[in-house]
Write a protein that holds these residues in place. Structure first.
Motif, PDB file in Angstrom:
ATOM      1  N   MET A 177      76.897  73.013   8.204  1.00 36.38           N
ATOM      2  CA  MET A 177      76.964  73.740   6.932  1.00 36.38           C
ATOM      3  C   MET A 177      76.293  72.918   5.828  1.00 36.38           C
ATOM      4  N   TYR A 178      75.535  73.585   4.979  1.00 35.81           N
ATOM      5  CA  TYR A 178      74.845  72.924   3.874  1.00 35.81           C
ATOM      6  C   TYR A 178      75.676  73.035   2.598  1.00 35.81           C
ATOM      7  N   ASN A 179      75.793  71.927   1.879  1.00 38.82           N
ATOM      8  CA  ASN A 179      76.514  71.906   0.610  1.00 38.82           C
ATOM      9  C   ASN A 179      75.528  72.060  -0.542  1.00 38.82           C
ATOM     10  N   ILE A 180      75.768  73.064  -1.366  1.00 38.03           N
ATOM     11  CA  ILE A 180      74.912  73.325  -2.528  1.00 38.03           C
ATOM     12  C   ILE A 180      75.787  73.321  -3.771  1.00 38.03           C
ATOM     13  N   ALA A 181      75.461  72.457  -4.725  1.00 41.24           N
ATOM     14  CA  ALA A 181      76.213  72.371  -5.973  1.00 41.24           C
ATOM     15  C   ALA A 181      75.420  73.028  -7.097  1.00 41.24           C
ATOM     16  N   ILE A 182      76.131  73.660  -8.022  1.00 38.91           N
ATOM     17  CA  ILE A 182      75.492  74.337  -9.156  1.00 38.91           C
ATOM     18  C   ILE A 182      76.158  73.874 -10.441  1.00 38.91           C
ATOM     19  N   LEU A 188      71.709  82.702  -1.330  1.00 41.50           N
ATOM     20  CA  LEU A 188      71.790  81.559  -0.437  1.00 41.50           C
ATOM     21  C   LEU A 188      72.845  81.754   0.642  1.00 41.50           C
ATOM     22  N   LYS A 189      73.973  82.342   0.261  1.00 38.40           N
ATOM     23  CA  LYS A 189      75.042  82.594   1.238  1.00 38.40           C
ATOM     24  C   LYS A 189      74.582  83.580   2.308  1.00 38.40           C
ATOM     25  N   GLN A 190      73.740  84.534   1.907  1.00 42.07           N
ATOM     26  CA  GLN A 190      73.245  85.526   2.854  1.00 42.07           C
ATOM     27  C   GLN A 190      72.217  84.941   3.813  1.00 42.07           C
ATOM     28  N   SER A 191      71.540  83.873   3.401  1.00 41.39           N
ATOM     29  CA  SER A 191      70.455  83.308   4.199  1.00 41.39           C
ATOM     30  C   SER A 191      70.807  81.996   4.894  1.00 41.39           C
ATOM     31  N   LEU A 192      71.873  81.325   4.420  1.00 44.64           N
ATOM     32  CA  LEU A 192      72.198  79.999   4.929  1.00 44.64           C
ATOM     33  C   LEU A 192      73.688  79.888   5.225  1.00 44.64           C
ATOM     34  N   ASP A 193      74.018  79.033   6.163  1.00 38.22           N
ATOM     35  CA  ASP A 193      75.406  78.648   6.371  1.00 38.22           C
ATOM     36  C   ASP A 193      75.720  77.602   5.307  1.00 38.22           C
ATOM     37  N   SER A 194      76.206  78.067   4.162  1.00 38.57           N
ATOM     38  CA  SER A 194      76.312  77.172   3.010  1.00 38.57           C
ATOM     39  C   SER A 194      77.687  77.206   2.350  1.00 38.57           C
ATOM     40  N   HIS A 195      78.039  76.078   1.787  1.00 36.49           N
ATOM     41  CA  HIS A 195      79.253  75.910   0.982  1.00 36.49           C
ATOM     42  C   HIS A 195      78.788  75.638  -0.436  1.00 36.49           C
ATOM     43  N   ILE A 196      79.157  76.501  -1.371  1.00 38.12           N
ATOM     44  CA  ILE A 196      78.630  76.414  -2.733  1.00 38.12           C
ATOM     45  C   ILE A 196      79.730  76.001  -3.700  1.00 38.12           C
ATOM     46  N   ILE A 197      79.422  74.997  -4.504  1.00 38.05           N
ATOM     47  CA  ILE A 197      80.379  74.416  -5.434  1.00 38.05           C
ATOM     48  C   ILE A 197      79.823  74.557  -6.847  1.00 38.05           C
ATOM     49  N   GLU A 229      86.128  84.722  -6.866  1.00 37.13           N
ATOM     50  CA  GLU A 229      86.145  85.936  -6.038  1.00 37.13           C
ATOM     51  C   GLU A 229      84.897  86.051  -5.170  1.00 37.13           C
ATOM     52  N   ALA A 230      83.809  85.402  -5.589  1.00 31.42           N
ATOM     53  CA  ALA A 230      82.590  85.398  -4.781  1.00 31.42           C
ATOM     54  C   ALA A 230      82.694  84.424  -3.609  1.00 31.42           C
ATOM     55  N   GLY A 231      83.803  83.684  -3.545  1.00 29.00           N
ATOM     56  CA  GLY A 231      84.031  82.788  -2.420  1.00 29.00           C
ATOM     57  C   GLY A 231      83.522  81.373  -2.631  1.00 29.00           C
ATOM     58  N   HIS A 232      83.234  80.997  -3.878  1.00 29.29           N
ATOM     59  CA  HIS A 232      82.709  79.667  -4.159  1.00 29.29           C
ATOM     60  C   HIS A 232      83.810  78.766  -4.715  1.00 29.29           C
ATOM     61  N   ASP A 233      83.657  77.472  -4.530  1.00 36.45           N
ATOM     62  CA  ASP A 233      84.557  76.515  -5.153  1.00 36.45           C
ATOM     63  C   ASP A 233      84.161  76.337  -6.617  1.00 36.45           C
ATOM     64  N   LEU A 234      85.164  76.007  -7.452  1.00 39.25           N
ATOM     65  CA  LEU A 234      84.906  75.783  -8.873  1.00 39.25           C
ATOM     66  C   LEU A 234      85.569  74.485  -9.291  1.00 39.25           C
ATOM     67  N   ILE A 235      84.761  73.570  -9.835  1.00 41.27           N
ATOM     68  CA  ILE A 235      85.253  72.306 -10.364  1.00 41.27           C
ATOM     69  C   ILE A 235      84.990  72.291 -11.860  1.00 41.27           C
ATOM     70  N   LEU A 236      86.016  71.961 -12.645  1.00 42.31           N
ATOM     71  CA  LEU A 236      85.875  71.904 -14.096  1.00 42.31           C
ATOM     72  C   LEU A 236      85.823  70.451 -14.552  1.00 42.31           C
ATOM     73  N   ILE A 237      84.880  70.145 -15.435  1.00 43.20           N
ATOM     74  CA  ILE A 237      84.762  68.815 -16.015  1.00 43.20           C
ATOM     75  C   ILE A 237      84.951  68.920 -17.526  1.00 43.20           C
ATOM     76  N   SER A 238      85.165  67.778 -18.178  1.00 48.74           N
ATOM     77  CA  SER A 238      85.516  67.798 -19.602  1.00 48.74           C
ATOM     78  C   SER A 238      84.466  67.157 -20.483  1.00 48.74           C
ATOM     79  N   TRP A 288      71.382  70.384  -1.883  1.00 48.76           N
ATOM     80  CA  TRP A 288      70.640  70.868  -3.058  1.00 48.76           C
ATOM     81  C   TRP A 288      71.595  70.905  -4.251  1.00 48.76           C
ATOM     82  N   LEU A 289      71.117  70.424  -5.376  1.00 49.78           N
ATOM     83  CA  LEU A 289      71.826  70.559  -6.644  1.00 49.78           C
ATOM     84  C   LEU A 289      71.003  71.477  -7.537  1.00 49.78           C
ATOM     85  N   ILE A 290      71.620  72.552  -8.001  1.00 49.44           N
ATOM     86  CA  ILE A 290      70.961  73.501  -8.903  1.00 49.44           C
ATOM     87  C   ILE A 290      71.543  73.288 -10.298  1.00 49.44           C
TER      88      ILE A 290
END
Length: 353
Positions: free
Chosen positions: A1-6, A29-38, A55-64, A91-93
């Motif tokens: 699985m590929y990890n992609i951060a946004i 990206l989820k439709q084309s890759l086996d990816s975990h998006i953060i 709800e889209a199935g992505h992880d969410l991290i909050l920073i301050s 990949w970092l977007i």
């Protein structure tokens, strides 16, 4: 699985458009890759945006790192690295006007590749690839001094980030046969309060409002939703939406009034002739180019538009169906290049993994 951060933010001040286009890319990206998006976002994210990401199935991290409207890029980079250090990020977007090459250079040590989403061309980047979906004068040269020589560029509306529903529904777009349904929407937050302003103007023209059916989308982060909803109740035919499936809604519209930016290109893609009111300086160049190509009617900057110009445009298109059709077909033809089955950026990301 590929990890992609946004890394992206949303607020009443900056709107929700950055997050929405990143959600669109994440869906592709989820439709084309086996990816975990953060998603990595600053605290204070509007509640409905928070929900949409989860709800889209992505992880969410909050920073301050966002202490006020301004971002401390150094602290932002430190916190982002800290949050992502337990992942191998392929990949970092990054879609953020306040982050540049300094932030990217700090992150480069911790990720394989960086993709920047931008439309300002006003600061240096250190990235693998960059996408700017907007139309600009000298589009192919404007980033030359801002990115590394080897950076892959994806420029112009042919690279528009559109949810798959847009392409599916576009096939069913019919030629305008009468002027009746008109959309009024200024993005997810409408920080300049255009929706309220123009609804109040229209109420002074009963002859016009009797002939049209308004569809008013306030936007999920609009602070004046209740006022807008109450104004809509004063019209003989007006539907109010807190938020909407824009692709489906545009399919039934004969014309629209809205801002520049990506929503302008969504309207063009769906063949909805529109009057554009620029609500931010970064929209101006793209709106001027779209006007030059006669894809839209440019009413001007928000603070400069006179009521007579707005009403004059509306009266013109109400009485000239042929003109409306010309603009519709011009939009559909121009945006036909944005219909690739797999987005060029997604193909590139896959090829670099």
């Amino acid at each position: 699985m590929y990890n992609i951060a946004i890394r992206v933010d949303a607020s009443v001040q900056i709107g929700i458009g950055h997050v929405m286009r990143c959600l669109t890319l994440a869906q592709m990206l989820k439709q084309s890759l086996d990816s975990h998006i953060i998603f990595v976002c600053a605290e204070g994210l509007p509640g409905k945006v928070n929900i949409a990401i989860r709800e889209a199935g992505h992880d969410l991290i909050l920073i301050s790192a966002l202490k006020s409207i301004k971002v401390d890029w150094n602290e932002d980079a430190r916190q982002t690295i800290q949050q992502l250090c337990n992942y191998k990020i392929h990949w970092l977007i990054v879609d953020h006007y306040q982050l540049d090459y300094r932030w990217e250079q700090m992150l480069k040590q911790h990720v394989n590749h960086i993709l920047v989403i931008d439309d300002l061309a006003n600061r240096k980047h250190d990235c693998t690839a960059l996408i700017d979906q907007n139309l600009h004068p000298a589009m192919n040269e404007r980033y030359n001094k801002w990115v590394p020589m080897q950076c892959r560029l994806f420029l112009g509306p042919a690279n528009l980030l559109l949810r798959s529903e847009f392409a599916k529904l576009r096939q069913h777009r019919q030629t305008v046969t009468k002027f009746q349904h008109i959309l009024l929407n200024f993005g997810g937050s409408d920080p300049t309060h255009e929706t309220k302003k123009w609804l109040k103007v229209l109420l002074d023209y009963p002859t016009i409002i009797k002939q049209v059916h308004l569809h008013v989308v306030a936007g999920p982060a609009n602070t004046e939703k209740e006022v807008i909803q109450q104004l809509c109740m004063l019209f003989p035919k007006a539907d109010y939406y807190d938020q909407a499936d824009m692709a489906a809604l545009l399919l039934g519209m004969d014309a629209a009034i809205g801002a520049g930016g990506i929503t302008m290109w969504e309207r063009c893609f769906m063949g909805v002739p529109s009057a554009v009111i620029s609500v931010a300086d970064n929209q101006l160049e793209s709106v001027y180019e779209a006007e030059r190509l006669k894809l839209i009617w440019n009413l001007g900057k928000s603070e400069c538009i006179e009521e007579e110009k707005f009403i004059g445009w509306l009266k013109t298109i109400m009485n000239d169906l042929k003109l409306l059709r010309i603009y519709q077909h011009r939009c559909l033809n121009y945006m036909s290049s944005a219909q690739a089955d797999i987005h060029p950026v997604v193909e590139y990301i896959k090829g670099e993994l």
